[in-house]
Design a protein around this motif. Sequence first.
Motif, mmCIF file in Angstrom:
data_model
loop_
_atom_site.group_PDB
_atom_site.id
_atom_site.type_symbol
_atom_site.label_atom_id
_atom_site.label_comp_id
_atom_site.label_asym_id
_atom_site.label_seq_id
_atom_site.Cartn_x
_atom_site.Cartn_y
_atom_site.Cartn_z
ATOM 1 N N TRP A 163 0.830 -1.194 0.000
ATOM 2 C CA TRP A 163 0.000 0.000 0.000
ATOM 3 C C TRP A 163 0.870 1.252 0.000
ATOM 4 O O TRP A 163 1.941 1.280 0.621
ATOM 5 N N ASN A 164 0.418 2.276 -0.709
ATOM 6 C CA ASN A 164 1.122 3.558 -0.742
ATOM 7 C C ASN A 164 0.987 4.229 0.628
ATOM 8 O O ASN A 164 -0.117 4.578 1.053
ATOM 9 N N LEU A 165 2.117 4.413 1.303
ATOM 10 C CA LEU A 165 2.093 4.926 2.664
ATOM 11 C C LEU A 165 1.960 6.441 2.727
ATOM 12 O O LEU A 165 1.727 7.002 3.807
ATOM 13 N N VAL A 166 2.114 7.115 1.573
ATOM 14 C CA VAL A 166 2.105 8.573 1.569
ATOM 15 C C VAL A 166 0.755 9.116 1.107
ATOM 16 O O VAL A 166 0.083 9.854 1.831
ATOM 17 N N ASP A 167 0.327 8.744 -0.109
ATOM 18 C CA ASP A 167 -0.985 9.262 -0.545
ATOM 19 C C ASP A 167 -2.144 8.406 -0.034
ATOM 20 O O ASP A 167 -3.294 8.854 -0.006
ATOM 21 N N LYS A 168 -1.857 7.151 0.352
ATOM 22 C CA LYS A 168 -2.805 6.239 1.007
ATOM 23 C C LYS A 168 -3.995 5.832 0.136
ATOM 24 O O LYS A 168 -4.867 5.103 0.591
ATOM 25 N N ALA A 169 -4.026 6.284 -1.114
ATOM 26 C CA ALA A 169 -5.182 6.015 -1.978
ATOM 27 C C ALA A 169 -4.939 4.870 -2.943
ATOM 28 O O ALA A 169 -5.886 4.376 -3.569
ATOM 29 N N THR A 170 -3.702 4.429 -3.097
ATOM 30 C CA THR A 170 -3.370 3.406 -4.085
ATOM 31 C C THR A 170 -2.504 2.322 -3.458
ATOM 32 O O THR A 170 -1.908 2.510 -2.393
ATOM 33 N N PHE A 171 -2.433 1.196 -4.156
ATOM 34 C CA PHE A 171 -1.493 0.145 -3.780
ATOM 35 C C PHE A 171 -0.911 -0.466 -5.050
ATOM 36 O O PHE A 171 -1.426 -0.264 -6.158
ATOM 37 N N ALA A 172 0.187 -1.186 -4.891
ATOM 38 C CA ALA A 172 0.888 -1.778 -6.033
ATOM 39 C C ALA A 172 0.962 -3.288 -5.873
ATOM 40 O O ALA A 172 0.906 -3.823 -4.760
ATOM 41 N N SER A 173 1.093 -3.979 -7.005
ATOM 42 C CA SER A 173 1.277 -5.430 -7.018
ATOM 43 C C SER A 173 2.402 -5.783 -7.976
ATOM 44 O O SER A 173 2.673 -5.055 -8.934
ATOM 45 N N SER A 174 3.063 -6.890 -7.716
ATOM 46 C CA SER A 174 4.061 -7.402 -8.656
ATOM 47 C C SER A 174 3.806 -8.876 -8.900
ATOM 48 O O SER A 174 3.296 -9.595 -8.021
ATOM 49 N N SER A 175 4.176 -9.326 -10.100
ATOM 50 C CA SER A 175 3.809 -10.676 -10.520
ATOM 51 C C SER A 175 4.962 -11.364 -11.243
ATOM 52 O O SER A 175 5.880 -10.723 -11.749
ATOM 53 N N TRP A 176 4.839 -12.674 -11.300
ATOM 54 C CA TRP A 176 5.783 -13.455 -12.095
ATOM 55 C C TRP A 176 5.621 -13.188 -13.595
ATOM 56 O O TRP A 176 6.421 -13.672 -14.391
ATOM 57 N N ASP A 177 4.586 -12.439 -13.992
ATOM 58 C CA ASP A 177 4.397 -12.132 -15.414
ATOM 59 C C ASP A 177 5.280 -10.978 -15.904
ATOM 60 O O ASP A 177 5.189 -10.574 -17.059
ATOM 61 N N GLY A 178 6.131 -10.431 -15.017
ATOM 62 C CA GLY A 178 7.058 -9.382 -15.424
ATOM 63 C C GLY A 178 6.477 -7.989 -15.420
ATOM 64 O O GLY A 178 6.968 -7.105 -16.128
ATOM 65 N N THR A 179 5.446 -7.762 -14.601
ATOM 66 C CA THR A 179 4.861 -6.436 -14.501
ATOM 67 C C THR A 179 4.623 -6.047 -13.043
ATOM 68 O O THR A 179 4.457 -6.906 -12.164
ATOM 69 N N VAL A 180 4.595 -4.741 -12.843
ATOM 70 C CA VAL A 180 4.123 -4.130 -11.605
ATOM 71 C C VAL A 180 2.905 -3.299 -11.982
ATOM 72 O O VAL A 180 2.924 -2.568 -12.976
ATOM 73 N N LYS A 181 1.841 -3.402 -11.208
ATOM 74 C CA LYS A 181 0.619 -2.644 -11.491
ATOM 75 C C LYS A 181 0.228 -1.810 -10.280
ATOM 76 O O LYS A 181 0.426 -2.226 -9.130
ATOM 77 N N ILE A 182 -0.329 -0.640 -10.557
ATOM 78 C CA ILE A 182 -0.835 0.249 -9.517
ATOM 79 C C ILE A 182 -2.354 0.256 -9.583
ATOM 80 O O ILE A 182 -2.943 0.339 -10.672
#
Length: 331
Positions: free
Chosen positions: A111-130
Amino acid sequence: MFSFRTQGYNGYNLKYSPFHDSRLAVASSANFGLVGNGRLFILGLTANGIVAEKTFDTQDGLFDLAWSERHENQLAVASGDGSIKLFDVALNDFPIQSWQEHKREVFSVHWNLVDKATFASSSWDGTVKIWSPEHGSSLTTLATNSCTYSTAFSPHSPTLLSAVSSDSHLRVFDTRLPPPHLIHQIPVHGAGQPAEVLTHDWSKYRPGVIATAGVDKLIRTFDLRSPQTPLSVLAGHNYAVRRVSYSPHLPGTLLSASYDMTCRVWNDGTTEPTAAAEGQAMMGQCLGAMDRHSEFVVGIDWCMFGAEGWAGSVGWDEMLWVWDVRGVMGR
């Protein structure tokens, strides 16, 4: 020490609630995450020990979790089927939101600790998503082009996030910039033998300092102002390091969890200005070890509340331990 058994499920990570000092959650998988269901445990710390307040079962194993920084009852979980689910502790049975964009296992959520409105994920598929809980699809996709084990937002900036991958690189992105948003691509092992990087974390006290670790058993810290060589190197684990976490209370102190069945507490050596000035990596110091687990230790987290130094750990032995880090220093 306090303990709880996640019977029938092997722990993958745990997180303390950012709102309640007596609540924590565990993401777990049956059959070590190879096949079978997952279970999310919501646990309470009571005068009589640790008790399960609620559980949520999923069709595939769970590998990570992140509490919402805005809603005290909500948390996101990362699943082996490529999905991310958002649960509400106050509701029963079903997730309140589910996303299915990743093509392979999701191994990390943060989770984004600063804006608190978003979080990120990472996967074995070679991407990071917000993501945003209010949107049915991802807001941004960042390419690493390699199996990505860990992603994390900077605790100092709402637009900086990082990721480590199987290609031995640490990448840092700034979402203010145009695609591909990449500002650093750091070869963690330099000219040495590349190895998969499994985990990393940002220093809570020194902006731009990141600790990385993985298959080669070493923990390395980097300063983004001069990332060509490690700032410090921490040696002591006998097998791969699965998780690192900087203390929210003690500058330069971090925990690690390893396949050697121990958790270790370290002084990361970054408080030594002489080594940095000379361009030589400091050797960090191991301050102690916790060895109560009987299988791989794969998850750790610090408690934000109460006396500084309390932490929790989970492993493939179906055990959660809550313990005082200061109690193992000097062993």
